[in-house]
Design a protein around this motif. Structure first.
Motif, PDB file in Angstrom:
ATOM      1  N   ALA A  38       0.357  -3.849   3.952  1.00 56.60           N
ATOM      2  CA  ALA A  38      -0.144  -4.050   2.535  1.00 56.60           C
ATOM      3  C   ALA A  38      -1.671  -3.125   2.372  1.00 56.60           C
ATOM      4  O   ALA A  38      -1.984  -2.603   1.456  1.00 56.60           O
ATOM      5  N   LEU A  39      -2.563  -3.321   3.494  1.00 56.29           N
ATOM      6  CA  LEU A  39      -3.786  -2.649   3.410  1.00 56.29           C
ATOM      7  C   LEU A  39      -3.721  -1.163   3.559  1.00 56.29           C
ATOM      8  O   LEU A  39      -4.253  -0.312   2.874  1.00 56.29           O
ATOM      9  N   LEU A  41      -1.091   0.490   2.590  1.00 55.21           N
ATOM     10  CA  LEU A  41      -0.445   0.946   1.198  1.00 55.21           C
ATOM     11  C   LEU A  41      -1.483   0.890   0.016  1.00 55.21           C
ATOM     12  O   LEU A  41      -1.629   1.972  -0.631  1.00 55.21           O
ATOM     13  N   LEU A  42      -2.206  -0.250   0.278  1.00 53.90           N
ATOM     14  CA  LEU A  42      -3.314  -0.170  -0.955  1.00 53.90           C
ATOM     15  C   LEU A  42      -4.475   0.935  -0.667  1.00 53.90           C
ATOM     16  O   LEU A  42      -5.009   1.530  -1.601  1.00 53.90           O
ATOM     17  N   CYS A  70      -9.548  -3.376  -8.373  1.00 58.31           N
ATOM     18  CA  CYS A  70      -9.692  -3.988  -6.974  1.00 58.31           C
ATOM     19  C   CYS A  70     -10.158  -5.441  -7.074  1.00 58.31           C
ATOM     20  O   CYS A  70      -9.610  -6.101  -6.197  1.00 58.31           O
ATOM     21  N   ILE A  73      -6.934  -7.255  -7.480  1.00 61.12           N
ATOM     22  CA  ILE A  73      -6.042  -7.402  -6.338  1.00 61.12           C
ATOM     23  C   ILE A  73      -6.707  -8.298  -5.219  1.00 61.12           C
ATOM     24  O   ILE A  73      -5.746  -9.223  -4.723  1.00 61.12           O
ATOM     25  N   ILE A 102      -0.023 -10.332  -0.933  1.00 59.26           N
ATOM     26  CA  ILE A 102      -0.762  -9.111  -0.946  1.00 59.26           C
ATOM     27  C   ILE A 102       0.178  -7.906  -0.920  1.00 59.26           C
ATOM     28  O   ILE A 102      -0.026  -6.753  -1.203  1.00 59.26           O
ATOM     29  N   CYS A 103       1.195  -8.293   0.100  1.00 59.06           N
ATOM     30  CA  CYS A 103       2.191  -7.020   0.313  1.00 59.06           C
ATOM     31  C   CYS A 103       2.996  -6.951  -0.925  1.00 59.06           C
ATOM     32  O   CYS A 103       3.306  -5.666  -1.128  1.00 59.06           O
ATOM     33  N   ALA A 106       1.014  -4.858  -3.171  1.00 56.98           N
ATOM     34  CA  ALA A 106       0.988  -3.318  -2.692  1.00 56.98           C
ATOM     35  C   ALA A 106       2.214  -2.522  -3.066  1.00 56.98           C
ATOM     36  O   ALA A 106       2.164  -1.578  -3.734  1.00 56.98           O
ATOM     37  N   VAL A 110       2.931   0.582  -5.590  1.00 59.80           N
ATOM     38  CA  VAL A 110       3.372   1.538  -5.201  1.00 59.80           C
ATOM     39  C   VAL A 110       4.690   2.098  -5.703  1.00 59.80           C
ATOM     40  O   VAL A 110       4.816   3.259  -6.309  1.00 59.80           O
TER      41      VAL A 110
END
Length: 114
Positions: A38-39, A41-42, A70, A73, A102-103, A106, A110
């Motif tokens: 997730a991080l 991707l973000l 942000c 999120i 969060i995943c 993200a 995307v």
């Protein structure tokens, strides 16, 4: 401490036993992988979005436009952690639940950006 109490607690009749290990390492690994995906991707999406924004013209208000996104999120896992049902879970389970949330955000961003 009373010597008799010490002997009862730590004497030869009561051998010291280590505490049983909790078997949540798999949950922690899955949560770590979800958070890493997730991080990343973000981060990549944010980099590409800021790059595209900077390429399109003047850059005075870029941060003002992206700060609310942000914050929104970041508010999802924080709000999820404040719910009573999640607060009752173990630390590893909390990381897994927030990592799933969060995943999903993200991956959705995307897919929407693509």
């Amino acid at each position: 401490m009373n010597p008799d109490t010490y002997a009862k607690l730590y004497g030869p009749g009561h051998p010291a036993r280590p505490a049983p290990r909790r078997r949540e390492t798999g949950v922690a690994v899955v949560a770590g992988v979800l958070w890493a995906v997730a991080l990343s991707l973000l981060g990549c999406l944010g980099f590409l979005a800021l790059w595209a924004e900077a390429d399109s013209g003047p850059t005075e208000g870029i941060t003002l436009r992206w700060v609310p996104i942000c914050l929104a999120i970041a508010a999802v896992p924080i709000g999820l952690l404040c719910t009573p049902a999640v607060r009752r879970l173990s630390v590893q389970a909390r990381a897994l639940v927030t990592g799933l949330a969060i995943c999903a955000i993200a991956v959705g961003l995307v897919v929407w950006a693509a």
